[in-house]
Write a protein that holds these residues in place. Structure first.
Motif, PDB file in Angstrom:
ATOM      1  N   GLN A  28       0.737  -1.064  -0.025  1.00 25.53           N
ATOM      2  CA  GLN A  28       0.038  -0.020   0.079  1.00 25.53           C
ATOM      3  C   GLN A  28       0.841   1.126  -0.019  1.00 25.53           C
ATOM      4  N   LYS A  29       2.050   0.990  -0.352  1.00 25.19           N
ATOM      5  CA  LYS A  29       2.975   2.132  -0.422  1.00 25.19           C
ATOM      6  C   LYS A  29       2.431   3.369  -1.457  1.00 25.19           C
ATOM      7  N   VAL A  35       4.558  14.069  -5.303  1.00 19.71           N
ATOM      8  CA  VAL A  35       3.995  15.015  -6.337  1.00 19.71           C
ATOM      9  C   VAL A  35       2.587  15.103  -5.803  1.00 19.71           C
ATOM     10  N   GLY A  36       2.105  14.763  -4.843  1.00 18.39           N
ATOM     11  CA  GLY A  36       0.590  15.054  -4.521  1.00 18.39           C
ATOM     12  C   GLY A  36      -0.151  14.049  -5.147  1.00 18.39           C
ATOM     13  N   GLY A  37       0.067  13.004  -5.490  1.00 18.78           N
ATOM     14  CA  GLY A  37      -0.555  11.828  -6.237  1.00 18.78           C
ATOM     15  C   GLY A  37      -0.707  10.550  -5.499  1.00 18.78           C
ATOM     16  N   TYR A  38      -1.477   9.685  -6.083  1.00 16.36           N
ATOM     17  CA  TYR A  38      -1.755   8.317  -5.423  1.00 16.36           C
ATOM     18  C   TYR A  38      -1.364   7.440  -6.561  1.00 16.36           C
TER      19      TYR A  38
END
Length: 90
Positions: A28-29, A35-38
Motif C-alpha cells: 500500500q506504499k 507530487v501529490g498523487g496516489y
C-alpha cells in the motif's frame, strides 16, 4: 497508602487455545506522494527477501519496500478444548 498488584496467570493450556497467524498482503506504499498523487506498484503479496531473523526478512523481494507498507492480515484460530495428549497408564 499501599498499592496492591494482582497478577493473573494463565496455565499453558489456556494460553494455547487461540493461535494467531499473521500474513502480509498487497503493498500500500504511495509512490506518488511527493507530487501529490496516489500510485501503488501492484505488489499483491509480501515475500521476504531473506531468512527468518535477518534484516532482509523485513524487505519485500517483489517490490523492495519494507514489510510495514504491506497490509497486515491477522487470522485467529481457536483450538478445541480437548487435546490429543495421551495419558500414561502408570
Amino acid at each position: 497508602m499501599r498499592r496492591r498488584q494482582v497478577v493473573v496467570r494463565r496455565s499453558e493450556e489456556q494460553a494455547a487455545r487461540n493461535v494467531r497467524i499473521v500474513k502480509y498482503g498487497e503493498c500500500q506504499k504511495n509512490h506518488a506522494a511527493n507530487v501529490g498523487g496516489y500510485a501503488v506498484d501492484g505488489c499483491r503479496e509480501f515475500m521476504a527477501s531473506g531468512g527468518e531473523g535477518t534484516i532482509s526478512a523485513l524487505t519485500c523481494a517483489a517490490c523492495g519496500c519494507h514489510r510495514n507498507f504491506h497490509k497486515k492480515e491477522v487470522e485467529t484460530e481457536a483450538l478445541s478444548e480437548f487435546s490429543s495428549q495421551t495419558s500414561s497408564g502408570i
